[in-house]
Design an enzyme around this catalytic site. Structure first.
Site, PDB file in Angstrom:
ATOM      1  N   LYS A  16     -16.283   3.076   2.182  1.00  0.00           N
ATOM      2  CA  LYS A  16     -15.662   1.829   2.665  1.00  0.00           C
ATOM      3  C   LYS A  16     -16.305   1.420   3.984  1.00  0.00           C
ATOM      4  O   LYS A  16     -16.624   2.270   4.823  1.00  0.00           O
ATOM      5  CB  LYS A  16     -14.153   2.055   2.844  1.00  0.00           C
ATOM      6  N   SER A  35      -3.546   0.737   1.435  1.00  0.00           N
ATOM      7  CA  SER A  35      -4.904   0.238   1.185  1.00  0.00           C
ATOM      8  C   SER A  35      -5.801   1.120   0.317  1.00  0.00           C
ATOM      9  O   SER A  35      -6.881   0.681  -0.083  1.00  0.00           O
ATOM     10  CB  SER A  35      -5.614  -0.023   2.511  1.00  0.00           C
ATOM     11  N   SER A  47      -6.637  -2.895   1.116  1.00  0.00           N
ATOM     12  CA  SER A  47      -7.912  -3.385   1.599  1.00  0.00           C
ATOM     13  C   SER A  47      -9.129  -2.663   1.006  1.00  0.00           C
ATOM     14  O   SER A  47     -10.229  -3.202   1.049  1.00  0.00           O
ATOM     15  CB  SER A  47      -7.948  -3.293   3.123  1.00  0.00           C
TER      16      SER A  47
END
Lengths: 483, 110
Positions: free
Chosen positions: A77, A176, A152
């Site tokens: 990420k 997330s 996210s």
């Protein structure tokens, strides 16, 4: 079947005997990315040259003593820093930021000899649940490209679901990791706060942020967690606890396990089809000898408000460092220092980030601190007590990961409050700091539904054990999107 | 709690954000809605409830470890200077043409 969808032990068997080269596996990853990335858009940065170099070095070296993660192509990420590899947090602010060091989790993956393929899309600074807040592009859900992948960590979940990487790392502040894993039909594990080092994770809300793996199945999650968990002197909130052998916990045995099912997680606002899948999953647990009962976590309805006040307050403080002086964007021709700060921040941050900075600044401002920030911290105590009390009687808490399946791109973008309510089942867990996993438990109208299994602090082993037992008796995790 | 454009301007100043008129209007409406929702918390009596800032019991690492410095953010040439006393560590990346050089530094105050 693609190499990237094969079981880890099989791939490892081939790699460790050099019957399959790391280069071939990395080739398979880039081939899949080439086939699917235009439709999915999971990545912000691809590092094909770096990945191939690493693969060649691994192939030239000995595979002796190789751990299970040896040679696996992984995605990271984009809020986890990688030395020399652009790390943007999906923000214009950091569009050209090349970190000078690796996050601890990245160092640990390198030690495990994985191959970093690239950096994955997310909502800007991890603020959002749909990936629509990325300053660069919106990642699409591999199950239906008109829909969001969640967020996210949407890029991480989409890349794993699309078979672009073997597994990915995400971060979870209020859901997330778990919510995008649910929306994309993959496994997402948020460890106990403090189990995995946050050193090198760009801070959003420091008392909640936690890194965890997104994988295709529970076994892989156990192996990935094993590689990244552990005390780190560089993170002052890192817990100094003994790390058990997570794979050893996957016995398939859940007989006699006591499961609490919060009525608040199956009440108003939960899609009836999601509820149906969860109840079917509970039947599976029953058939395996576990017992479940309805329980109450009475402060659940206050969690979203509590979270948005606390997380935004922490964010407004953490993001003060983006001032036009130290990182990224700097406004042209400032009149004075204040003008430099204001204009750099206004040009660099997107709408959702500004909104949360505003909310947090307001909640922390003179005259409102006690009414909002302190009040929310006190309610956090009550929410945590709900969990403490439930865990006196139950080994695990189970419910849905998200109230609905993935929604359409653009559907909620102008209504922040509705968007925030998508996190109703994941936020209380984050506030309590306890571990939870989302695993696939079937489809509703062709879209994946996530089952959330929540455990006691630092009892990831029980969470993984139950998740693995469920997976061993169902085929939901084997479903792949037709891409 | 209703947030006016004037309130938004005040908070934007504290947050060091320059907002357009349209953004001010938008945030006034959205922040009002979010704060109205947050007023839900007032339904709960929290008198005497300890605030939770953090779920883990935390202690001062420096005090506990008696002068032992934190692990360096960046490893130097195998040196961890200043195990006692304060250390400052970091690195800078310098680009000249196409080549890049990382210079790491480690300053110790003993």
């Amino acid at each position: 079947m693609s190499l990237l969808n094969q079981r880890l032990r099989e791939v490892h068997h081939l790699l460790s005997r050099k019957e399959l080269s790391v280069t071939e596996l990395v080739d398979a990853s880039f081939k899949r990315i080439a086939e699917t990335e235009e439709r999915i858009g999971a990545f912000l940065t691809l590092d094909e040259e770096g990945a191939r170099n690493t693969a060649r070095q691994l192939d030239e070296g000995s595979a002796e003593g190789a751990g299970l993660l040896y040679g696996l192509p992984v995605g990271i990420k984009d809020n986890i820093v990688t030395e020399g590899l652009r790390t943007t947090c999906a923000s214009k602010f950091l569009a050209n930021y090349n970190p000078i060091y690796d996050a601890t989790v990245v160092t640990k993956l390198k030690e495990a000899r994985t191959v970093t393929v690239g950096k994955l899309n997310m909502d800007e600074f991890a603020m959002g649940g749909s990936n629509e807040n990325s300053a660069f592009h919106t990642t699409r859900n591999p199950w239906d490209t008109e829909r969001v992948p969640g967020g996210s960590s949407g890029g991480s979940a989409a890349a794993v679901a699309a078979g672009q990487v073997y597994f990915a790392l995400g971060s979870d502040t209020g859901g997330s990791i778990r919510q995008p894993a649910a929306y994309c039909g993959v496994v997402g594990l948020k460890p106990t706060y403090g189990l995995v080092s946050r050193f090198g994770l760009v801070a959003f809300a420091s008392s909640l942020d936690q890194i965890g793996p997104i994988t295709k199945n529970v076994e892989d999650a156990a192996f990935a967690l094993q590689a990244i968990a552990g005390h780190d002197e560089r993170d002052s909130t890192s817990a100094n606890v003994e790390i058990p052998d997570y794979a050893a916990a996957l016995t398939g045995e859940v007989k006699g396990m006591r499961i609490g099912v919060p009525k608040e997680y199956l009440g108003k606002g939960i899609d009836p089809k999601v509820k149906e899948r969860v109840l079917e999953a509970l039947k599976t647990f029953e058939s395996l000898g576990a017992v479940w009962e309805e329980i109450s976590l009475p402060h659940t309805e206050y969690a979203v408000a509590t979270y948005y006040l606390l997380a935004s307050s922490e964010a407004s403080s953490n993001l003060a460092r983006f001032d036009g002086v130290r990182y990224g964007v700097r406004a042209d021709n400032p009149e004075n220092l204040l003008d430099l700060y204001r204009r750099s921040r206004s040009e660099g941050f997107g709408n959702e980030v500004k909104r949360r900075i505003m909310l947090g600044t307001y909640a922390l401002s003179s005259g409102y601190y006690d009414a909002y920030y302190k009040k929310a911290q006190q309610v956090r105590t009550l929410i945590k007590r709900d969990f403490d009390q439930a865990f006196e009687k139950y080994d695990l808490i189970i419910g849905p990961t998200a109230p609905t399946t993935a929604f359409r791109i653009g559907e909620q973008v102008n209504d922040p409050l509705t968007m925030y309510l998508n996190d109703i089942c994941t936020i209380p867990v984050s506030l309590a700091g306890v571990p939870a996993i989302s695993i696939p438990c079937g489809l509703a109208d062709g879209l994946p539904v996530g089952l959330q299994i929540i455990g006691k602090p630092f009892d990831e082993a029980s969470v993984l054990r139950a998740a693995h037992a469920f997976e061993s008796h169902t085929d939901h995790h084997k479903l792949r999107p037709a891409l | 709690m209703s947030i006016s454009v004037k309130d938004v301007e005040h908070v934007a100043n504290l947050a060091r954000l320059a907002l357009t008129e349209a953004e001010k209007e938008q945030f006034a409406g959205q922040l009002s809605a979010i704060l109205k929702y947050a007023e839900k918390l007032n339904e709960l009596n929290t008198d005497g409830i300890e605030p939770t800032s953090h779920v883990l019991p935390l202690y001062n690492v420096n005090a506990r470890r008696r002068g032992k410095a934190f692990a360096p953010a960046c490893e130097g040439n195998g040196q961890r200077a200043g195990r006692r006393g304060r250390t400052v560590q970091g690195a800078v990346r310098v680009g000249i043409g196409k080549s890049q050089l990382t210079i790491r530094f480690c300053l110790a105050k003993t």
